[in-house]
Design a protein around this motif. Structure first.
Motif, short mmCIF file in Angstrom:
data_model
loop_
_atom_site.label_atom_id
_atom_site.label_comp_id
_atom_site.label_asym_id
_atom_site.label_seq_id
_atom_site.Cartn_x
_atom_site.Cartn_y
_atom_site.Cartn_z
N ALA A 1 0.83 -1.21 0.00
CA ALA A 1 0.00 0.00 0.00
C ALA A 1 0.86 1.26 0.00
O ALA A 1 0.56 2.24 -0.70
CB ALA A 1 -0.93 0.00 1.21
N ALA A 2 1.95 1.23 0.78
CA ALA A 2 2.84 2.39 0.84
C ALA A 2 3.57 2.60 -0.49
O ALA A 2 3.74 3.74 -0.94
CB ALA A 2 3.84 2.22 1.98
N THR A 3 3.99 1.51 -1.13
CA THR A 3 4.65 1.62 -2.44
C THR A 3 3.70 2.24 -3.46
O THR A 3 4.09 3.12 -4.24
CB THR A 3 5.09 0.22 -2.92
N THR A 4 2.45 1.79 -3.46
CA THR A 4 1.45 2.35 -4.36
C THR A 4 1.25 3.83 -4.10
O THR A 4 1.16 4.64 -5.04
CB THR A 4 0.11 1.61 -4.20
N GLN A 5 1.22 4.22 -2.83
CA GLN A 5 1.03 5.63 -2.47
C GLN A 5 2.19 6.50 -2.93
O GLN A 5 1.99 7.56 -3.55
CB GLN A 5 0.86 5.76 -0.96
N VAL A 6 3.42 6.06 -2.66
CA VAL A 6 4.59 6.85 -3.06
C VAL A 6 4.69 6.95 -4.58
O VAL A 6 4.99 8.01 -5.13
CB VAL A 6 5.88 6.25 -2.47
N ALA A 7 4.43 5.84 -5.29
CA ALA A 7 4.46 5.86 -6.75
C ALA A 7 3.42 6.84 -7.29
O ALA A 7 3.66 7.55 -8.28
CB ALA A 7 4.20 4.46 -7.30
N LYS A 8 2.27 6.89 -6.65
CA LYS A 8 1.20 7.82 -7.07
C LYS A 8 1.65 9.26 -6.88
O LYS A 8 1.42 10.12 -7.74
CB LYS A 8 -0.06 7.54 -6.25
N TRP A 9 2.32 9.54 -5.76
CA TRP A 9 2.84 10.89 -5.52
C TRP A 9 3.86 11.28 -6.59
O TRP A 9 3.92 12.43 -7.01
CB TRP A 9 3.47 10.97 -4.14
N ILE A 10 4.69 10.31 -7.02
CA ILE A 10 5.69 10.60 -8.06
C ILE A 10 4.99 10.96 -9.36
O ILE A 10 5.33 11.96 -10.02
CB ILE A 10 6.62 9.40 -8.27
N VAL A 11 4.02 10.14 -9.77
CA VAL A 11 3.29 10.39 -11.02
C VAL A 11 2.57 11.74 -10.96
O VAL A 11 2.50 12.47 -11.96
CB VAL A 11 2.29 9.25 -11.29
N GLU A 12 2.05 12.10 -9.80
CA GLU A 12 1.32 13.36 -9.63
C GLU A 12 2.25 14.56 -9.50
O GLU A 12 1.80 15.71 -9.49
CB GLU A 12 0.43 13.28 -8.39
N GLY A 13 3.55 14.31 -9.40
CA GLY A 13 4.51 15.39 -9.28
C GLY A 13 4.67 15.93 -7.88
O GLY A 13 5.35 16.93 -7.66
N LYS A 14 4.10 15.25 -6.88
CA LYS A 14 4.20 15.70 -5.49
C LYS A 14 5.53 15.29 -4.86
O LYS A 14 5.98 15.92 -3.90
CB LYS A 14 3.04 15.14 -4.67
#
Length: 340
Positions: free
Chosen positions: A293-306
């Motif tokens: 779940a944490a990997t998915t969250q961090v990857a999402k932040w990267i894609v979103e530019g956060k």
């Protein structure tokens, strides 16, 4: 392959490309094969082709310990050797390394290695030959087989480090991101930053987050996560001048002491007592069940530019020792990896 088409009534064929060979698998679906069928020679030829094509011999390279580390590791402490990969058995897979992780912890764990041992480390690799249904040819996996260009591992092998278990790249990992990030911002360093801040320190709005070694793979992510959630030398001066009463400190490493033959601790216990600080050591492996779940969250932040990430990439397997030495002497910014 004309024979395959001619006798398609009796055989279902699948062809899978394995490096430079073609592996053929067949399923006998015959019903009342006529007696004039030519002695089942085609079937036998297919069977032989299948097995001979799937037993590829690879000349692999690896780095072994040539001498026990005395202070900062030296290039001469490592020896490059070659070996032939063994023939695959049931459940085995042959992996070709794509990226190798180099991390400060390797210096710490290196104290337990002896001459001739393969240098430890986590890798991202591609399965180029397989006798495992879990990991077919073409699967990208993470493993902990150390500094090797190729390795044969079993699908059920258990690694002493929980974070280095053999596993496939998560199905929801964004296709636009390099799998090398699974060794960094979305891997062990990223998870250490994520859980160290969120679970151990539990930051609240209005508090100040102090990160030492902020240029490294872990520290460079902590501040960014703090900004998303909240918007010098770790010594007596830091505790006295930066910590408030009842502050919390998460301790996950000690890179500045790893190369010291004699570790000299700072006497900051009085400050810890008078300020009633919470000082907690932890390792990322404690949170392994929560990694997906944490990997998915961090990857999402990267894609979103956060979340921005930096990688210090060394090119070529022979550069791996220099890459580790660079990490231990502060030559990297962000996560250090070796691209094979």
């Amino acid at each position: 392959m004309r024979c395959c088409t001619m006798y398609a009534k009796w055989f279902t064929l699948q062809c899978v490309r394995v490096t430079n060979a073609v592996q053929v698998r067949y399923q006998d679906t015959r019903e009342n094969v006529p007696k004039y069928y030519p002695d089942l020679r085609i079937k036998e030829r297919l069977r032989r082709l299948c097995w001979t094509s799937s037993s590829t011999m690879v000349k692999a390279k690896k780095f072994v310990i040539a001498a026990r580390f005395d202070g900062l590791p030296k290039v001469s402490d490592f020896q490059l050797v070659e070996e032939d990969t063994p023939e695959l058995k049931n459940g085995d897979l042959l992996c070709e390394t794509l990226f190798i992780s180099v991390d400060p912890y390797m210096r710490l764990f290196g104290r337990s290695l002896k001459e001739g041992d393969t240098m430890i480390g986590e890798v991202v690799s591609r399965v180029i030959e397989s006798k495992s249904q879990k990991y077919p040819v073409g699967t990208t996996v993470l493993a902990g087989y150390g500094w090797r260009t190729h390795a044969v591992v079993h699908e059920d092998d258990k690694h002493p480090l929980p974070t280095a278990q053999l596993r496939a790249v998560p199905a929801d990992f964004p296709k636009e991101l390099s799998p090398g990030l699974l060794l960094g911002v979305t891997g062990m360093p990223g998870m250490t930053a994520y859980f160290g801040l969120i679970d151990v320190c539990q930051p609240k709005s209005g508090e100040t987050v102090f990160v030492n070694a902020a240029a490294g793979a872990v520290g460079s992510l902590v501040g960014q996560i703090a900004k998303i959630k909240v918007g010098g030398d770790f010594s007596v001066s830091v505790l006295n001048n930066h910590m408030k009463d009842h502050g919390r400190v998460a301790v996950c490493g000690s890179i500045s002491t790893y190369n010291n033959p004699e570790v000299k601790g700072h006497y900051f216990f009085e400050t810890i007592i008078t300020k009633r600080l919470k000082l907690q050591g932890f390792i990322g492996a404690e949170y392994q069940a929560e990694w997906p779940a944490a990997t998915t969250q961090v990857a999402k932040w990267i894609v979103e530019g956060k979340v921005k990430h930096k990688e210090h990439v060394a090119n070529g397997f022979d550069q791996t020792p220099q890459a580790l030495i660079g990490v231990l002497t502060g030559k990297n910014t962000g996560k250090a990896i070796v691209k094979i």
